[in-house]
Design a protein around this motif. Structure first.
Motif, PDB file in Angstrom:
ATOM      1  N   LYS A   1       0.943  -0.905  -0.088  1.00  0.00           N
ATOM      2  CA  LYS A   1      -0.379  -0.080   0.295  1.00  0.00           C
ATOM      3  C   LYS A   1       0.623   1.312  -0.069  1.00  0.00           C
ATOM      4  CE  LYS A   1      -3.404   2.639   2.729  1.00  0.00           C
ATOM      5  NZ  LYS A   1      -4.371   2.289   3.787  1.00  0.00           N
ATOM      6  N   GLU A   2       1.538   1.128   0.556  1.00  0.00           N
ATOM      7  CA  GLU A   2       3.092   2.539   0.597  1.00  0.00           C
ATOM      8  C   GLU A   2       3.583   2.525  -0.114  1.00  0.00           C
ATOM      9  OE1 GLU A   2       3.002   4.404   4.149  1.00  0.00           O
ATOM     10  OE2 GLU A   2       1.127   3.664   4.327  1.00  0.00           O
ATOM     11  N   LEU A   3       3.808   1.484  -0.767  1.00  0.00           N
ATOM     12  CA  LEU A   3       5.155   1.542  -1.795  1.00  0.00           C
ATOM     13  C   LEU A   3       5.119   1.384  -2.771  1.00  0.00           C
ATOM     14  CD1 LEU A   3       8.163   0.367   0.788  1.00  0.00           C
ATOM     15  CD2 LEU A   3       7.352   2.813  -0.066  1.00  0.00           C
ATOM     16  N   GLY A   4       4.578   0.345  -3.017  1.00  0.00           N
ATOM     17  CA  GLY A   4       4.055  -0.115  -4.176  1.00  0.00           C
ATOM     18  C   GLY A   4       4.478  -0.272  -5.615  1.00  0.00           C
TER      19      GLY A   4
ATOM     20  N   VAL B   1      11.421   8.301  -4.220  1.00  0.00           N
ATOM     21  CA  VAL B   1       9.595   8.169  -3.630  1.00  0.00           C
ATOM     22  C   VAL B   1      10.242   7.507  -2.680  1.00  0.00           C
ATOM     23  CG1 VAL B   1       7.832   8.009  -3.429  1.00  0.00           C
ATOM     24  CG2 VAL B   1       9.331   9.062  -5.355  1.00  0.00           C
ATOM     25  N   ILE B   2      10.301   6.134  -2.390  1.00  0.00           N
ATOM     26  CA  ILE B   2      10.569   4.822  -1.350  1.00  0.00           C
ATOM     27  C   ILE B   2      11.269   5.824  -0.361  1.00  0.00           C
ATOM     28  CG2 ILE B   2      11.319   2.555  -0.103  1.00  0.00           C
ATOM     29  CD1 ILE B   2      10.221   1.391  -3.922  1.00  0.00           C
ATOM     30  N   THR B   3      12.503   5.490  -0.801  1.00  0.00           N
ATOM     31  CA  THR B   3      13.477   6.616   0.395  1.00  0.00           C
ATOM     32  C   THR B   3      12.946   7.332   0.877  1.00  0.00           C
ATOM     33  OG1 THR B   3      15.481   5.615  -1.051  1.00  0.00           O
ATOM     34  CG2 THR B   3      16.115   7.501   0.906  1.00  0.00           C
ATOM     35  N   HIS B   4      12.617   8.466   0.526  1.00  0.00           N
ATOM     36  CA  HIS B   4      12.404   9.842   1.057  1.00  0.00           C
ATOM     37  C   HIS B   4      10.979   8.760   1.992  1.00  0.00           C
ATOM     38  CE1 HIS B   4      10.744  14.271   1.129  1.00  0.00           C
ATOM     39  NE2 HIS B   4       9.290  14.040   1.399  1.00  0.00           N
ATOM     40  N   THR B   5       9.796   8.207   1.233  1.00  0.00           N
ATOM     41  CA  THR B   5       8.793   7.726   2.049  1.00  0.00           C
ATOM     42  C   THR B   5       9.277   7.392   3.699  1.00  0.00           C
ATOM     43  OG1 THR B   5       7.337   7.425   0.455  1.00  0.00           O
ATOM     44  CG2 THR B   5       6.351   6.308   2.307  1.00  0.00           C
ATOM     45  N   LEU B   6      10.588   6.381   3.703  1.00  0.00           N
ATOM     46  CA  LEU B   6      11.005   5.696   4.888  1.00  0.00           C
ATOM     47  C   LEU B   6      11.060   6.580   5.981  1.00  0.00           C
ATOM     48  CD1 LEU B   6      11.988   2.583   3.519  1.00  0.00           C
ATOM     49  CD2 LEU B   6      10.279   2.456   4.790  1.00  0.00           C
ATOM     50  N   ALA B   7      11.538   7.348   4.902  1.00  0.00           N
ATOM     51  CA  ALA B   7      12.434   8.688   5.969  1.00  0.00           C
ATOM     52  C   ALA B   7      11.947   9.656   6.641  1.00  0.00           C
ATOM     53  CB  ALA B   7      13.748   9.324   4.906  1.00  0.00           C
TER      54      ALA B   7
END
Length: 95
Positions: free
Chosen positions: A52-55, A61-67
């Motif tokens: 859902k979050e990283l699809g 974008v994944i790196t930024h989302t996790l950060a």
């Protein structure tokens, strides 16, 4: 920091798994089967959350989302209260 985001997600998953084991054991499940069920449930929840979050997002974008986003705590029900044994009430006589 991305490392913090990953650690938050791991911590949330571990806490959810342990709380699930406690809940199942309190409900009368044997520890071994409660542990196995908790593992399956936790892995499903983690996979669903990551999908859902990283699809299909890019690596940046994944790196930024996790950060930048904290892990979402799973709604885990609180452990069932311990069973109490009560004595049968004696009938009261009125004199």
């Amino acid at each position: 920091m991305m490392k913090d985001g990953v650690e938050n997600r791991i911590e949330t998953a571990v806490k959810a798994a342990l709380m699930t084991v406690e809940l199942l054991v309190a409900a009368g499940q044997p520890l071994k089967s409660a542990s196995a069920a908790s593992e399956k449930l936790t892995m499903q929840a983690v996979r669903a959350s990551l999908a859902k979050e990283l699809g299909n997002k890019s690596g940046s974008v994944i790196t930024h989302t996790l950060a930048t986003t904290p892990a979402v705590e799973q709604a885990v029900p609180s452990p069932a209260p311990a069973k109490r044994r009560t004595k049968a009430k004696q009938p009261q006589t009125v004199v």
